[in-house]
Design a protein around this motif. Structure first.
Motif, mmCIF file in Angstrom:
data_model
loop_
_atom_site.group_PDB
_atom_site.id
_atom_site.type_symbol
_atom_site.label_atom_id
_atom_site.label_comp_id
_atom_site.label_asym_id
_atom_site.label_seq_id
_atom_site.Cartn_x
_atom_site.Cartn_y
_atom_site.Cartn_z
ATOM 1 N N ILE A 20 0.867 -1.182 0.000
ATOM 2 C CA ILE A 20 0.000 0.000 0.000
ATOM 3 C C ILE A 20 0.901 1.227 0.000
ATOM 4 C CG2 ILE A 20 -1.764 1.271 1.266
ATOM 5 C CD1 ILE A 20 -2.643 -1.456 2.440
ATOM 6 N N ARG A 21 0.858 1.985 -1.068
ATOM 7 C CA ARG A 21 1.709 3.165 -1.208
ATOM 8 C C ARG A 21 0.991 4.385 -0.643
ATOM 9 N NH1 ARG A 21 6.193 5.000 -3.462
ATOM 10 N NH2 ARG A 21 6.221 6.943 -4.619
ATOM 11 N N PRO A 22 1.686 5.190 0.175
ATOM 12 C CA PRO A 22 1.040 6.389 0.707
ATOM 13 C C PRO A 22 0.687 7.369 -0.411
ATOM 14 C CG PRO A 22 3.372 6.366 1.239
ATOM 15 C CD PRO A 22 3.064 5.051 0.613
ATOM 16 N N VAL A 23 -0.368 8.093 -0.202
ATOM 17 C CA VAL A 23 -0.846 9.052 -1.195
ATOM 18 C C VAL A 23 -0.596 10.456 -0.657
ATOM 19 C CG1 VAL A 23 -2.882 9.865 -2.435
ATOM 20 C CG2 VAL A 23 -2.615 7.440 -1.959
ATOM 21 N N GLU A 24 -0.075 11.320 -1.503
ATOM 22 C CA GLU A 24 0.181 12.705 -1.127
ATOM 23 C C GLU A 24 -1.149 13.396 -0.854
ATOM 24 O OE1 GLU A 24 2.579 16.224 -0.599
ATOM 25 O OE2 GLU A 24 3.028 14.093 -0.613
ATOM 26 N N PRO A 25 -1.299 14.022 0.305
ATOM 27 C CA PRO A 25 -2.557 14.729 0.583
ATOM 28 C C PRO A 25 -2.710 15.964 -0.306
ATOM 29 C CG PRO A 25 -0.973 15.133 2.318
ATOM 30 C CD PRO A 25 -0.357 14.121 1.399
ATOM 31 N N GLU A 26 -3.919 16.453 -0.394
ATOM 32 C CA GLU A 26 -4.185 17.653 -1.178
ATOM 33 C C GLU A 26 -3.352 18.812 -0.626
ATOM 34 O OE1 GLU A 26 -7.815 20.797 -2.006
ATOM 35 O OE2 GLU A 26 -8.269 18.806 -1.248
ATOM 36 N N GLN A 27 -2.711 19.550 -1.525
ATOM 37 C CA GLN A 27 -1.859 20.672 -1.125
ATOM 38 C C GLN A 27 -2.714 21.918 -0.938
ATOM 39 O OE1 GLN A 27 1.541 20.304 -0.610
ATOM 40 N NE2 GLN A 27 1.047 18.157 -0.875
ATOM 41 N N ASN A 28 -3.135 22.182 0.304
ATOM 42 C CA ASN A 28 -3.971 23.352 0.539
ATOM 43 C C ASN A 28 -3.362 24.322 1.547
ATOM 44 O OD1 ASN A 28 -4.286 21.881 2.851
ATOM 45 N ND2 ASN A 28 -6.432 21.400 2.519
ATOM 46 N N THR A 29 -2.134 24.049 1.975
ATOM 47 C CA THR A 29 -1.451 24.964 2.881
ATOM 48 C C THR A 29 0.055 24.814 2.715
ATOM 49 O OG1 THR A 29 -1.254 25.660 5.188
ATOM 50 C CG2 THR A 29 -1.421 23.319 4.797
ATOM 51 N N LYS A 30 0.777 25.830 3.086
ATOM 52 C CA LYS A 30 2.225 25.795 2.994
ATOM 53 C C LYS A 30 2.778 24.951 4.133
ATOM 54 C CE LYS A 30 6.166 28.907 2.731
ATOM 55 N NZ LYS A 30 6.616 30.297 2.743
ATOM 56 N N ARG A 31 3.699 24.048 3.820
ATOM 57 C CA ARG A 31 4.326 23.207 4.834
ATOM 58 C C ARG A 31 5.833 23.460 4.795
ATOM 59 N NH1 ARG A 31 2.425 17.403 3.372
ATOM 60 N NH2 ARG A 31 2.705 18.256 1.316
ATOM 61 N N THR A 32 6.346 24.133 5.793
ATOM 62 C CA THR A 32 7.761 24.473 5.845
ATOM 63 C C THR A 32 8.310 24.181 7.225
ATOM 64 O OG1 THR A 32 7.405 26.244 4.254
ATOM 65 C CG2 THR A 32 9.421 26.350 5.542
ATOM 66 N N VAL A 33 9.501 23.612 7.267
ATOM 67 C CA VAL A 33 10.206 23.397 8.521
ATOM 68 C C VAL A 33 11.562 24.076 8.394
ATOM 69 C CG1 VAL A 33 11.229 21.696 10.069
ATOM 70 C CG2 VAL A 33 9.069 21.202 8.938
ATOM 71 N N THR A 34 11.881 24.955 9.323
ATOM 72 C CA THR A 34 13.172 25.642 9.325
ATOM 73 C C THR A 34 13.883 25.318 10.629
ATOM 74 O OG1 THR A 34 12.229 27.438 8.019
ATOM 75 C CG2 THR A 34 14.312 27.876 9.132
#
Length: 80
Positions: A20-34
Motif C-alpha cells: 500500500i503506497r502512501p498518497v500525497e494529501p491535497e496541497q492546501n497549505t504551505k508546509r515548511t520546517v526551518t
C-alpha cells in the motif's frame, strides 16, 4: 544452477500482501520546517515530493521523473 541446488529444496512461503503506497494529501497549505543551529556553518536546503512509483505510474512517467531528477540534481554538474 548453484542457487537452484541450494535453495530449490526450500518450500515456497505464503504470498505477500499487496504493498500500500502512501498518497500525497491535497496541497492546501504551505508546509515548511526551518531548523537553525549556531554550530552550522554551511546552510542546506532540501525539498521532497511523493511521486508515482514504477508500479503505479502511467507508462513512461516514472522513467521521465528519474531522468528529470538526474538532470536537476544528479551530480556536481547538475542544474541545481
Amino acid at each position: 544452477a548453484t542457487a537452484e541446488r541450494t535453495f530449490g529444496k526450500i518450500a515456497r512461503g505464503p504470498d505477500l500482501p499487496p504493498r500500500i503506497r502512501p498518497v500525497e494529501p491535497e496541497q492546501n497549505t504551505k508546509r515548511t520546517v526551518t531548523l537553525t543551529d549556531a554550530r552550522v556553518s554551511v546552510p542546506s536546503f532540501s525539498t521532497q515530493w511523493v511521486v508515482p512509483s514504477y508500479h503505479t505510474a502511467k507508462p513512461g512517467e516514472a522513467e521521465a521523473l528519474d531522468l528529470l531528477a538526474e538532470i536537476l540534481g544528479g551530480d556536481n554538474r547538475s542544474r541545481l
